[in-house]
Scaffold this motif. Structure first.
Motif, PDB file in Angstrom:
ATOM      1  N   ALA A  16      36.881  17.336  79.591  1.00  9.45           N
ATOM      2  CA  ALA A  16      36.057  17.632  80.343  1.00  9.45           C
ATOM      3  C   ALA A  16      35.536  16.699  81.511  1.00  9.45           C
ATOM      4  N   SER A  17      35.688  15.641  81.102  1.00  5.53           N
ATOM      5  CA  SER A  17      35.439  14.442  82.161  1.00  5.53           C
ATOM      6  C   SER A  17      36.564  14.522  82.813  1.00  5.53           C
ATOM      7  N   ASN A  18      38.029  14.526  82.584  1.00  9.68           N
ATOM      8  CA  ASN A  18      38.973  14.643  83.557  1.00  9.68           C
ATOM      9  C   ASN A  18      38.947  15.656  84.618  1.00  9.68           C
ATOM     10  N   LYS A  19      38.334  16.780  83.909  1.00  8.36           N
ATOM     11  CA  LYS A  19      38.259  17.786  84.954  1.00  8.36           C
ATOM     12  C   LYS A  19      37.359  17.523  85.985  1.00  8.36           C
ATOM     13  N   LYS A  20      36.146  16.963  85.584  1.00  6.68           N
ATOM     14  CA  LYS A  20      35.149  16.630  86.665  1.00  6.68           C
ATOM     15  C   LYS A  20      35.668  15.871  87.434  1.00  6.68           C
ATOM     16  N   ASP A  21      36.535  14.646  87.024  1.00  5.33           N
ATOM     17  CA  ASP A  21      36.973  13.747  88.025  1.00  5.33           C
ATOM     18  C   ASP A  21      37.806  14.237  88.934  1.00  5.33           C
ATOM     19  N   ALA A  22      38.558  15.464  88.597  1.00  7.03           N
ATOM     20  CA  ALA A  22      39.594  16.119  89.426  1.00  7.03           C
ATOM     21  C   ALA A  22      39.109  16.942  90.290  1.00  7.03           C
ATOM     22  N   ASN A  23      37.939  17.602  90.001  1.00 14.91           N
ATOM     23  CA  ASN A  23      37.130  18.318  90.972  1.00 14.91           C
ATOM     24  C   ASN A  23      36.542  17.574  91.740  1.00 14.91           C
TER      25      ASN A  23
END
Length: 62
Positions: A16-23
Motif C-alpha cells: 500500500a505504501s509503494n502504491k501511494k508513492d507511485a501515485n
C-alpha cells in the motif's frame, strides 16, 4: 491461527505504501506536464484561426 485484529493498526502494508508513492510520483509528473503546457500559451496562428471561425459563424467579412 494468527489474530487478524492484532495485525490491524500496525500501519500500512508495504504494498500500500509503494502504491501511494507511485501515485504521488505520477501525480507530480502529470502536474509538471500540465504546468508546462499552460506556460506555453496559445499559438498566435491558432488564435487567428479561432477569430476567423468566429467571424465566419457571425457572417462577417475580413
Amino acid at each position: 491461527m494468527p489474530d487478524k485484529q492484532a495485525d490491524q493498526g500496525k500501519g500500512p502494508a508495504p504494498a500500500a505504501s509503494n502504491k501511494k508513492d507511485a501515485n504521488a510520483m505520477i501525480a507530480g509528473k502529470l502536474r509538471g506536464y500540465y504546468d508546462s503546457i499552460v506556460e506555453e500559451g496559445t499559438p498566435p496562428a491558432f488564435l487567428d484561426l479561432l477569430e476567423r471561425l468566429d467571424k465566419a459563424e457571425r457572417g462577417e467579412k475580413d
